[in-house]
Design a protein around this motif. Sequence first.
Motif, PDB file in Angstrom:
ATOM      1  N   THR A  50       0.833  -1.206   0.000  1.00 32.18           N
ATOM      2  CA  THR A  50       0.000   0.000   0.000  1.00 32.18           C
ATOM      3  C   THR A  50       0.866   1.255   0.000  1.00 32.18           C
ATOM      4  O   THR A  50       0.589   2.217  -0.727  1.00 32.18           O
ATOM      5  N   HIS A  66       1.026   3.942  -2.989  1.00 37.68           N
ATOM      6  CA  HIS A  66       0.629   5.324  -2.705  1.00 37.68           C
ATOM      7  C   HIS A  66       1.726   6.306  -3.113  1.00 37.68           C
ATOM      8  O   HIS A  66       1.455   7.349  -3.724  1.00 37.68           O
ATOM      9  N   LYS A  74      -1.771   9.395   5.018  1.00 36.73           N
ATOM     10  CA  LYS A  74      -1.424   9.388   3.601  1.00 36.73           C
ATOM     11  C   LYS A  74      -0.001   9.899   3.380  1.00 36.73           C
ATOM     12  O   LYS A  74       0.745   9.377   2.558  1.00 36.73           O
TER      13      LYS A  74
END
Length: 492
Positions: free
Chosen positions: A45, A49, A307
């Motif tokens: 992930t 990202h 994030k």
Amino acid sequence: MNFENFMITLIWDYMWGLPMVVLILATGLYITIRTRFFQFTNFKTAIKHAVGSIFRKGEKDENETGVLSPMEAMSTALGTTIGVGNIGGVATAIAVGGPGAVFWMWIAGMFGMIIKMSEITLAVHYRSKDKNNEAYGGPNYYMKKGIGIEKNWKPVFKILSALFAFGFMTGYVINIQTYTVSEAVANTFDLGMIGVGIVYTIALYVMISGGLKSVGKFASKMVPFMCAFYLLGGLFIILKNVGMLPSVVGLIFQSAFSGSAAFGGFMGASVTLAIKTGMARSVFSNEAGWGSAPMIHASAKVDHPIKQGLMGIFEVFVDTFIICSITCLVILITGQWNSGLDGATLTLAAFETGIGSFGRIILAFGVFLFGLTTSSGVYAQIEVVVRYLIGESKKKDLILQIYKWTYPIPSLALVFIAVYMEYPGTTVWLFSDASTALPIFANIVALLILAPKFTDLIKDYQARYMGIGKVDPNFKIFYEKEENEAAKRKIG
């Protein structure tokens, strides 16, 4: 006891002694367990990202607070981490601690991924705005808001914040970048180090004159190119000597637990020295736990702290397990590690052995560019600490201008001192290790204290974006919103 022996004793026995090593590893293990091994289970992930951010330049984030795009923030941070630490610092680790230092560098990198994610996430969560509505943050900010205000541990906050600010500001005086660039370029082209240092300083002034935004734009263009060149050159040398790779890897693991005997120009190293040098250079290179990268990432335009935190996993992986590993393998596989050389000169000699003088010349230019992105990134990081220390002083703009135009001078002065005193590269790098110890200690302790907040932010992210658990509508993604709502309640 001469000066060099005094510095070695001070750094390796006290500032980077066993307690510091245990603290870093224990913190990394603790956060890893608390987050259920997040850096490993969500590695895909994080990579997806980070790589995806490269192709999202035109998109707008929901939260427009910030100075840099997520990509610019990551590139600036990578430009700071991928540089002289990979080329000169890692080489010095092998020159001092032997091949075993590489293993302990990898171990530090494994835990460094979650440590760096933690500090970036907290920096974004606790960031503040200036009068221009631009976001700034870093360890001093999450120490103040997370420890001093939320936990009401004001004495703890004040001690940690003071230690971090003082320790990090020593980077203004002790800055290794200009020395490493001068050493590499001067030795390659048979020039004087002082002359190269002056030219580099002029280039650095041009670089930082445009402020943080120009640094971000330059880094986003130069970092991918520099990484590609270094990777391709290093991989070519390794593949050309692929038959030696198993024995080199075996040497790394063997030396990590048994030390390295004196051989050739190498003086020998114990297991303890391998651990300390590997840990110290890993932190200097990938900056996990140092508290430096969060100051850049806190300025990113992003709608959830996690994030941006994911970028930390990607940065440590690229820096430690790809760039640094290639440097180490090239130095070991070419046999230059026991030549008696150290610092950037050792890496340049290894590349010259592997692909000829042309490779050394190209790499020397690369070191110059690496140095510029590293130096300008450090400039932006120290500026965050300066902003925190001066607050909203009436002389704020004047102080920041003075800082901007004096920042390159101490780094150039270190070149003059090293040349005049005839210090070897290993001694100069000891200064750098000394400048990292205090801020790392203060920041790591703060991360331990704020680990529950980091865990809560991960749970919120997983609920909102990964469908794991339920979203708590009362959970505040950014501390800034809590401050604003508290202020409204007081007014009402």
